[in-house]
Design a protein around this motif. Structure first.
Motif, PDB file in Angstrom:
ATOM      1  N   PHE A 292       0.803  -1.134  -0.241  1.00 56.76           N
ATOM      2  CA  PHE A 292      -0.260  -0.248   0.041  1.00 56.76           C
ATOM      3  C   PHE A 292       1.050   1.585  -0.407  1.00 56.76           C
TER       4      PHE A 292
ATOM      5  N   HIS B 152      -5.764   5.651  -8.295  1.00 61.26           N
ATOM      6  CA  HIS B 152      -6.572   5.291  -9.818  1.00 61.26           C
ATOM      7  C   HIS B 152      -6.121   3.054 -10.059  1.00 61.26           C
ATOM      8  N   THR B 153      -6.659   2.897  -8.449  1.00 65.99           N
ATOM      9  CA  THR B 153      -5.852   1.338  -8.440  1.00 65.99           C
ATOM     10  C   THR B 153      -7.159   0.292  -7.855  1.00 65.99           C
TER      11      THR B 153
ATOM     12  N   SER C  40      -7.404  -4.443  -7.016  1.00 65.05           N
ATOM     13  CA  SER C  40      -6.607  -5.633  -7.085  1.00 65.05           C
ATOM     14  C   SER C  40      -7.504  -6.593  -7.558  1.00 65.05           C
TER      15      SER C  40
ATOM     16  N   ASP D   1      -9.205   0.957   3.662  1.00 65.75           N
ATOM     17  CA  ASP D   1      -9.202   2.239   3.916  1.00 65.75           C
ATOM     18  C   ASP D   1      -8.359   2.236   4.501  1.00 65.75           C
TER      19      ASP D   1
ATOM     20  N   TRP E  69      -4.670   1.594   3.815  1.00 69.76           N
ATOM     21  CA  TRP E  69      -4.631   1.969   3.064  1.00 69.76           C
ATOM     22  C   TRP E  69      -4.389   3.709   3.026  1.00 69.76           C
TER      23      TRP E  69
ATOM     24  N   GLY F 295      -5.422   6.138  -0.070  1.00 73.06           N
ATOM     25  CA  GLY F 295      -5.799   6.508  -0.829  1.00 73.06           C
ATOM     26  C   GLY F 295      -6.807   7.797   0.314  1.00 73.06           C
TER      27      GLY F 295
ATOM     28  N   HIS G 287      -9.791   1.556  -2.193  1.00 73.27           N
ATOM     29  CA  HIS G 287      -8.907   0.795  -2.430  1.00 73.27           C
ATOM     30  C   HIS G 287      -9.846  -0.285  -2.818  1.00 73.27           C
TER      31      HIS G 287
ATOM     32  N   HIS H 164     -10.643  -4.382  -3.659  1.00 67.77           N
ATOM     33  CA  HIS H 164      -9.927  -5.773  -4.288  1.00 67.77           C
ATOM     34  C   HIS H 164     -11.572  -6.253  -4.201  1.00 67.77           C
TER      35      HIS H 164
END
Length: 530
Positions: free
Chosen positions: A313, A321-322, A324, A338, A343, A345, A349, A351
Motif C-alpha cells: 500500500f 486509480h488502483t 486488485s 481504507d 490504505w 488513498g 482501494h 479489491h
C-alpha cells in the motif's frame, strides 16, 4: 599447519565465495519484430525506453534498444510490454516475453521444472509486435479452474471455454491462480483448453500450483516457471499498468505449517522500481491469488501477512486509480480497503475477490450435460469475470457459465403464501456482484412504489436447500456433496407481501450497482385464502 599453506587455503576459500556471489550481466535488444521471425533483422526498429527487468531491478532500453541487467543462476529476464505493442505467443497462446537463466536447471523434484539452460547467451533479445493503441478495451478474468483430474479439465473445457472460443471483443485473459489442483501434469491440458479461446493468456501462480517437495519458497514455483514463465512480472495496455504477483509464501518461515499470503523483499523492490516508469495518473491493476483481506465469514484467521500488505500500500500511495484482483476463496466478494487496513488513498482501494470457474470444486449432482452445477457457498454460480477499461477507469462484470448474459442474480422465496395470516416468509435476492454500495429494491406488479430491501450477511437459503437434499436423501446421490452455505456478502431480503388478492403475483427486482447500472428480474408466487 604451515603458515603459507593456511594462507593459500584462505585465498582459495575467498575466491570460491566471491565466485559463488558473482553475477553475470545479461544484455540484449528490444526491437519491433516486423516479420515475426524472432530474430533482430537489420531493417527492424530498435525500441528505446522500454522497461526490462530481472525480477528486481528495472532498466530502460537506450536509443539502440539495448539493456543490461545482472543475472545470477536463478534469474528470469523479462520485457515489460509497452502500450501499442503485443507480445509473441506460443502454440498455446502463452505470452513469450522472458528468458529463463538457470544454468544447472531445476533440482530433482516430483514434477519436472526447468531444464539446464547453460551459460547466458551473448544477447537476450525480445521482439515485440506492433499492436493497436487504444485506451478502451476489455479483458477476461478466470478464478481457480483447479481441476484435480482430466474429467474436471473436461468440465472446465465444456462449461467455460466452449462459450468463449474466438475471444470476440476481448484483448487478453488472466487466470488468477490455482490453475490446477496439485497435479502439475495438468498444466498442459489446461493450457490446451484455454488456447481454444484464441487470446493471449497470462497466468498467476496459486497455492495448488506449487512444487510441495521443496525446502525454500524460491523453488516452489519451478514447474510453473517452466510452463508459464515468471510468476512476478508486469505489462501495459492503454492507460492501465498490470502487475502480476506470486503472493504465496511456502514453506512459511514463522514455524507454522503450509502456506500464507505475502510478498518477498525482492518482489517489493521490483514493484518500487517498476512504478518509477509508470505515470501517476495511470490505473494500477494488481493480480495475484490469495486475497489481501480475509473474507468476513473466515473470522480473524490470518490470510495475508499484514506487514507485506502495508508495504504494498505504501508503494501505491502516489496512485489515485488502483484495483486488485484475487481468487482462492471460491466465493465472490468486493472488499473496500481504507485506513483501517492501512490504505492511504483519498478513496478506498477496491479489491475484487473473483468467483471461480470451478465453482464449488466441481461439486453437485451432474445435469443432463454431465457437468455438475458447482454453485459456490455464497450463492454465486460458477463463471468468469470481465473488466471493461476506459482510460484509467473500469467497470466490473460477472458472467454465469452456461447462462444468458443478462443473468445477474438469483431470487429465492415461497411458491405460495396464506392471505393475511401470520406467515413470516422472506424473499431473498443474491446479486452476484453486489456490495455495500449496491441498492436492491422491489415492486409488486401493479404498484408504483419501489421499496428497498435490507442487505444481510447470512447463508443463502437456496444454497442450504441444495445441500439439504444430500443430507436427507435415503439413497446415494451421484456427484460430490457441495460445501455448506457461508455468509454471503451480496444477499438482500424482505418480508414477502401477503396482504394481496388471491391469485398469482409478480414482484419485480431492481438492482442499482456501484457503477450506476440497473438490472431487473422477476419473482412470481401465489396468494391463497384458507
Amino acid at each position: 599447519m604451515n603458515k603459507h599453506f593456511l594462507t593459500l587455503v584462505i585465498v582459495v576459500l575467498l575466491l570460491g565465495a566471491s565466485s559463488a556471489l558473482a553475477q553475470d550481466m545479461a544484455t540484449g535488444i528490444v526491437f519491433h519484430d516486423e516479420n515475426q521471425n524472432g530474430q533482430v533483422d537489420s531493417s527492424e526498429q530498435r525500441l528505446a525506453e522500454v522497461p526490462v527487468s530481472n525480477g528486481q531491478e528495472v532498466v530502460l532500453t537506450d536509443k539502440q534498444g539495448r539493456y543490461e541487467l545482472p543475472a545470477d543462476d536463478d534469474t528470469i529476464i523479462f520485457v515489460i510490454q509497452p502500450d501499442g505493442y503485443k507480445l509473441p505467443v506460443d502454440d498455446k497462446h502463452r505470452p513469450q516475453f522472458y528468458y529463463i537463466h538457470k544454468p544447472e536447471g531445476t533440482p530433482d523434484l516430483d514434477y519436472s521444472g526447468v531444464s539446464p539452460t547453460g551459460p547466458l547467451p551473448d544477447s537476450v533479445n525480445f521482439g515485440l509486435i506492433k499492436g493497436e493503441q487504444t485506451d478502451n478495451f476489455e479483458m477476461l478474468v478466470f478464478g481457480d479452474p483447479q481441476p484435480y483430474n482430466m474429467q474436471e479439465v473436461n468440465y472446465f473445457n465444456r462449461d467455460i471455454v466452449d462459450e468463449l472460443v474466438g475471444g470476440d471483443g476481448y484483448e487478453f485473459g488472466i487466470t488468477l491462480g490455482d490453475i490446477v489442483g496439485n497435479n502439475l501434469d495438468l498444466f498442459e491440458p489446461y493450457s490446451k483448453s484455454v488456447a481454444r479461446i484464441g487470446l493471449p493468456w497470462f497466468n498467476v501462480y496459486g497455492n495448488h500450483d506449487m512444487n510441495f517437495d521443496v525446502e525454500s519458497d524460491s523453488l516452489a514455483d519451478e514447474t510453473f516457471e517452466a510452463t508459464f514463465g515468471p510468476p512476478t512480472y508486469a505489462f501495459n495496455k492503454g492507460n492501465v499498468h498490470f502487475i502480476i504477483l506470486d503472493d504465496v509464501i511456502y514453506p512459511r518461515k514463522d514455524g507454522e505449517a503450509g502456506y500464507i499470503g505475502g510478498l518477498t523483499d525482492k518482489q517489493l523492490i521490483f514493484i518500487e522500481n517498476d512504478l518509477k516508469h509508470v505515470s501517476s495518473d495511470h490505473l494500477i491493476v494488481l493480480a495475484f491469488h490469495i486475497p489481501l483481506s480475509v473474507p468476513r465469514w473466515r473470522g480473524l484467521e490470518e490470510y495475508f501477512r499484514v506487514e507485506d500488505r502495508q508495504k504494498l500500500f505504501n508503494l501505491l500511495s502516489d496512485y489515485s486509480h488502483t484495483l486488485s484482483l484475487s481468487a482462492h476463496t471460491h466465493v465472490q466478494q468486493l472488499h473496500f480497503l481504507d485506513e483501517k487496513q492501512g490504505w492511504r488513498g483519498k478513496k478506498p482501494h477496491l479489491h475484487y475477490n473473483v468467483g471461480t470457474t470451478g465453482g464449488d470444486w466441481w461439486s453437485g449432482e451432474p445435469g443432463e450435460d454431465g457437468i455438475p452445477p458447482t454453485i459456490m457457498r455464497d450463492g454465486t454460480p460458477n463463471g468468469y469475470a470481465s473488466i471493461q477499461f476506459e482510460g484509467n477507469d473500469f467497470t466490473l462484470n460477472y458472467k454465469v457459465a452456461g447462462a444468458d448474459k443478462e443473468k445477474k442474480m438469483n431470487i429465492w422465496g415461497p411458491d405460495v403464501v396464506p392471505k393475511r395470516e401470520w406467515f413470516n416468509a422472506d424473499l431473498y435476492v443474491n446479486y452476484f456482484l453486489g456490495s455495500d454500495s449496491t441498492i436492491v429494491e422491489y415492486r409488486v406488479q401493479g404498484k408504483n412504489k419501489w421499496r428497498q430491501m435490507k442487505k444481510v450477511e447470512l447463508g443463502d437459503p437456496y444454497i442450504t436447500s441444495l445441500r439439504d437434499k444430500w443430507d436427507k436423501s435415503e439413497d446415494l446421490i451421484n456427484g460430490k456433496r457441495p460445501n455448506n452455505a457461508v455468509a454471503s456478502s451480496h444477499l438482500w431480503k424482505t418480508r414477502i407481501p401477503k396482504n394481496l388478492p388471491e391469485g398469482e403475483h409478480t414482484i419485480t427486482i431492481r438492482v442499482t450497482d456501484m457503477f450506476g447500472r440497473q438490472f431487473f428480474d422477476e419473482f412470481s408466487y401465489r396468494v391463497e385464502d384458507r
